[in-house]
Design a protein around this motif. Structure first.
Motif, mmCIF file in Angstrom:
data_model
loop_
_atom_site.group_PDB
_atom_site.id
_atom_site.type_symbol
_atom_site.label_atom_id
_atom_site.label_comp_id
_atom_site.label_asym_id
_atom_site.label_seq_id
_atom_site.Cartn_x
_atom_site.Cartn_y
_atom_site.Cartn_z
ATOM 1 N N GLN A 169 0.826 -1.202 0.000
ATOM 2 C CA GLN A 169 0.000 0.000 0.000
ATOM 3 C C GLN A 169 0.863 1.256 0.000
ATOM 4 O OE1 GLN A 169 -2.496 -0.574 3.408
ATOM 5 N NE2 GLN A 169 -3.787 -2.083 2.386
ATOM 6 N N LYS A 170 1.961 1.233 0.751
ATOM 7 C CA LYS A 170 2.878 2.372 0.793
ATOM 8 C C LYS A 170 3.512 2.602 -0.579
ATOM 9 C CE LYS A 170 7.227 3.527 2.999
ATOM 10 N NZ LYS A 170 8.051 3.023 1.921
ATOM 11 N N ALA A 171 3.796 1.521 -1.297
ATOM 12 C CA ALA A 171 4.376 1.650 -2.633
ATOM 13 C C ALA A 171 3.391 2.319 -3.593
ATOM 14 C CB ALA A 171 4.789 0.284 -3.170
ATOM 15 N N VAL A 172 2.128 1.987 -3.461
ATOM 16 C CA VAL A 172 1.100 2.539 -4.345
ATOM 17 C C VAL A 172 0.787 3.986 -3.990
ATOM 18 C CG1 VAL A 172 -1.326 2.316 -5.044
ATOM 19 C CG2 VAL A 172 0.122 0.277 -4.876
ATOM 20 N N ASN A 173 0.690 4.288 -2.703
ATOM 21 C CA ASN A 173 0.406 5.653 -2.261
ATOM 22 C C ASN A 173 1.182 5.942 -0.984
ATOM 23 O OD1 ASN A 173 -0.534 8.197 -1.708
ATOM 24 N ND2 ASN A 173 -2.565 7.523 -1.063
ATOM 25 N N ALA A 174 2.310 6.607 -1.129
ATOM 26 C CA ALA A 174 3.199 6.864 0.006
ATOM 27 C C ALA A 174 2.748 8.010 0.898
ATOM 28 C CB ALA A 174 4.610 7.149 -0.512
ATOM 29 N N VAL A 175 1.788 8.806 0.457
ATOM 30 C CA VAL A 175 1.403 10.010 1.201
ATOM 31 C C VAL A 175 1.044 9.714 2.666
ATOM 32 C CG1 VAL A 175 -0.238 11.941 1.323
ATOM 33 C CG2 VAL A 175 0.792 11.302 -0.867
ATOM 34 N N PRO A 176 0.225 8.687 2.963
ATOM 35 C CA PRO A 176 -0.096 8.451 4.377
ATOM 36 C C PRO A 176 1.072 7.899 5.207
ATOM 37 C CG PRO A 176 -1.711 7.394 2.932
ATOM 38 C CD PRO A 176 -0.567 7.851 2.079
ATOM 39 N N TYR A 177 2.147 7.490 4.558
ATOM 40 C CA TYR A 177 3.248 6.812 5.234
ATOM 41 C C TYR A 177 4.503 7.658 5.392
ATOM 42 C CZ TYR A 177 0.351 2.769 4.261
ATOM 43 O OH TYR A 177 -0.702 1.902 4.197
ATOM 44 N N VAL A 178 4.750 8.575 4.467
ATOM 45 C CA VAL A 178 5.981 9.381 4.477
ATOM 46 C C VAL A 178 5.572 10.850 4.501
ATOM 47 C CG1 VAL A 178 8.167 9.889 3.321
ATOM 48 C CG2 VAL A 178 7.167 7.597 3.138
ATOM 49 N N ALA B 191 2.737 4.620 -14.871
ATOM 50 C CA ALA B 191 2.882 3.563 -15.877
ATOM 51 C C ALA B 191 2.919 2.211 -15.188
ATOM 52 C CB ALA B 191 4.146 3.766 -16.703
ATOM 53 N N ARG B 192 2.098 1.279 -15.648
ATOM 54 C CA ARG B 192 2.102 -0.091 -15.122
ATOM 55 C C ARG B 192 2.927 -0.918 -16.098
ATOM 56 N NH1 ARG B 192 1.488 -3.096 -10.502
ATOM 57 N NH2 ARG B 192 0.179 -1.389 -9.809
ATOM 58 N N LEU B 193 4.018 -1.480 -15.619
ATOM 59 C CA LEU B 193 4.926 -2.246 -16.467
ATOM 60 C C LEU B 193 4.613 -3.733 -16.437
ATOM 61 C CD1 LEU B 193 8.111 -0.337 -15.315
ATOM 62 C CD2 LEU B 193 6.695 0.130 -17.320
ATOM 63 N N SER B 194 4.134 -4.221 -15.284
ATOM 64 C CA SER B 194 3.763 -5.624 -15.103
ATOM 65 C C SER B 194 2.940 -5.692 -13.819
ATOM 66 C CB SER B 194 5.009 -6.512 -14.997
ATOM 67 O OG SER B 194 5.609 -6.368 -13.720
ATOM 68 N N PRO B 195 2.427 -6.857 -13.461
ATOM 69 C CA PRO B 195 1.697 -6.941 -12.197
ATOM 70 C C PRO B 195 2.547 -6.584 -10.973
ATOM 71 C CG PRO B 195 1.190 -8.840 -13.560
ATOM 72 C CD PRO B 195 2.322 -8.095 -14.243
ATOM 73 N N THR B 196 3.877 -6.673 -11.106
ATOM 74 C CA THR B 196 4.750 -6.417 -9.958
ATOM 75 C C THR B 196 5.728 -5.258 -10.168
ATOM 76 O OG1 THR B 196 6.350 -8.055 -10.734
ATOM 77 C CG2 THR B 196 4.624 -8.824 -9.202
ATOM 78 N N ALA B 197 5.522 -4.466 -11.208
ATOM 79 C CA ALA B 197 6.415 -3.328 -11.462
ATOM 80 C C ALA B 197 5.621 -2.173 -12.059
ATOM 81 C CB ALA B 197 7.550 -3.722 -12.395
ATOM 82 N N PHE B 198 5.912 -0.971 -11.556
ATOM 83 C CA PHE B 198 5.244 0.214 -12.084
ATOM 84 C C PHE B 198 6.116 1.438 -11.817
ATOM 85 C CE2 PHE B 198 3.701 -0.393 -7.755
ATOM 86 C CZ PHE B 198 3.734 0.869 -7.187
ATOM 87 N N ASP B 199 5.823 2.502 -12.545
ATOM 88 C CA ASP B 199 6.468 3.791 -12.306
ATOM 89 C C ASP B 199 5.477 4.680 -11.570
ATOM 90 O OD1 ASP B 199 8.680 2.911 -13.694
ATOM 91 O OD2 ASP B 199 8.296 4.114 -15.482
ATOM 92 N N ARG B 200 5.993 5.446 -10.634
ATOM 93 C CA ARG B 200 5.148 6.386 -9.910
ATOM 94 C C ARG B 200 5.829 7.737 -9.892
ATOM 95 N NH1 ARG B 200 5.577 4.983 -3.395
ATOM 96 N NH2 ARG B 200 7.630 5.918 -3.109
ATOM 97 N N GLU B 201 5.008 8.766 -9.773
ATOM 98 C CA GLU B 201 5.507 10.131 -9.649
ATOM 99 C C GLU B 201 5.174 10.593 -8.237
ATOM 100 O OE1 GLU B 201 5.097 13.748 -12.595
ATOM 101 O OE2 GLU B 201 3.261 13.505 -11.415
ATOM 102 N N ILE B 202 6.174 11.155 -7.566
ATOM 103 C CA ILE B 202 5.945 11.672 -6.220
ATOM 104 C C ILE B 202 6.421 13.115 -6.139
ATOM 105 C CG2 ILE B 202 6.149 9.394 -5.119
ATOM 106 C CD1 ILE B 202 8.959 10.315 -4.094
ATOM 107 N N GLU B 203 5.860 13.826 -5.169
ATOM 108 C CA GLU B 203 6.400 15.131 -4.818
ATOM 109 C C GLU B 203 6.939 15.010 -3.407
ATOM 110 O OE1 GLU B 203 5.000 19.676 -4.090
ATOM 111 O OE2 GLU B 203 4.217 18.652 -5.862
ATOM 112 N N LEU B 204 8.236 15.250 -3.289
ATOM 113 C CA LEU B 204 8.950 15.105 -2.025
ATOM 114 C C LEU B 204 9.644 16.421 -1.711
ATOM 115 C CD1 LEU B 204 10.180 13.296 0.267
ATOM 116 C CD2 LEU B 204 11.976 12.715 -1.370
#
Length: 153
Positions: free
Chosen positions: A29-38, A48-61
């Motif tokens: 869950q943290k990998a999918v949406n880090a906002v509640p965790y970090v 971008a979904r690359l496979s069932p176990t790999a994806f690209d995410r964009e974050i603002e840190l």
């Protein structure tokens, strides 16, 4: 290059015990949406979904945009590789087990992107990252405990 590692027990004395599957669900869950965790991450979305176990995410840190490639290695590890942003490198979140006791290990190896400058030194960045990741480990475990404590609807 900045290296750091932090390992905390998943089930400290007095805490509701978690099993590997529950901890894994929290990491996923943290990998999918880090906002509640970090706390320092203010936005997070899959781009971008690359496979069932790999994806690209964009974050603002801390006001900076990053693109991370995320690999889900169930039931043990999540790996984040920063592809774009002012600080590049790899971050690993891993569930460990020793003598029947579970722990979470967060590791990172990061470097400021060539040509970029940060308003802090490498040492300050490493210290800030270690503090942020300790909070992330603790908030991940707290969120999992909170989720399993809620009644099923």
């Amino acid at each position: 290059m900045i290296f750091s590692e932090l390992t905390l027990p998943a089930n400290p004395p007095g805490a509701r015990p978690l099993d590997r599957e529950q901890i894994w669900q929290g990491l996923e869950q943290k990998a999918v949406n880090a906002v509640p965790y970090v706390e320092a991450i203010t936005s997070c979305r899959e781009i971008a979904r690359l496979s069932p176990t790999a994806f690209d995410r964009e974050i603002e840190l801390r006001g900076a945009r990053y693109v991370e490639r995320v690999w889900l290695e169930q039931p043990n590890r999540v790996v984040f590789t920063r592809l774009e942003g002012p600080v590049l490198g790899t971050i690993t979140n891993e569930i460990l087990e020793e003598n029947g006791e579970l722990s979470l290990r967060f590791q990172f190896a990061l470097a400021v992107r060539p040509g970029d400058e940060l308003p802090v030194t490498d040492e300050e960045l490493a210290r800030d990252m270690a503090t942020a990741y300790q909070a992330a480990v603790e908030s991940t475990l707290a969120a999992v405990r909170s989720r399993i404590a809620e009644p099923v609807r």
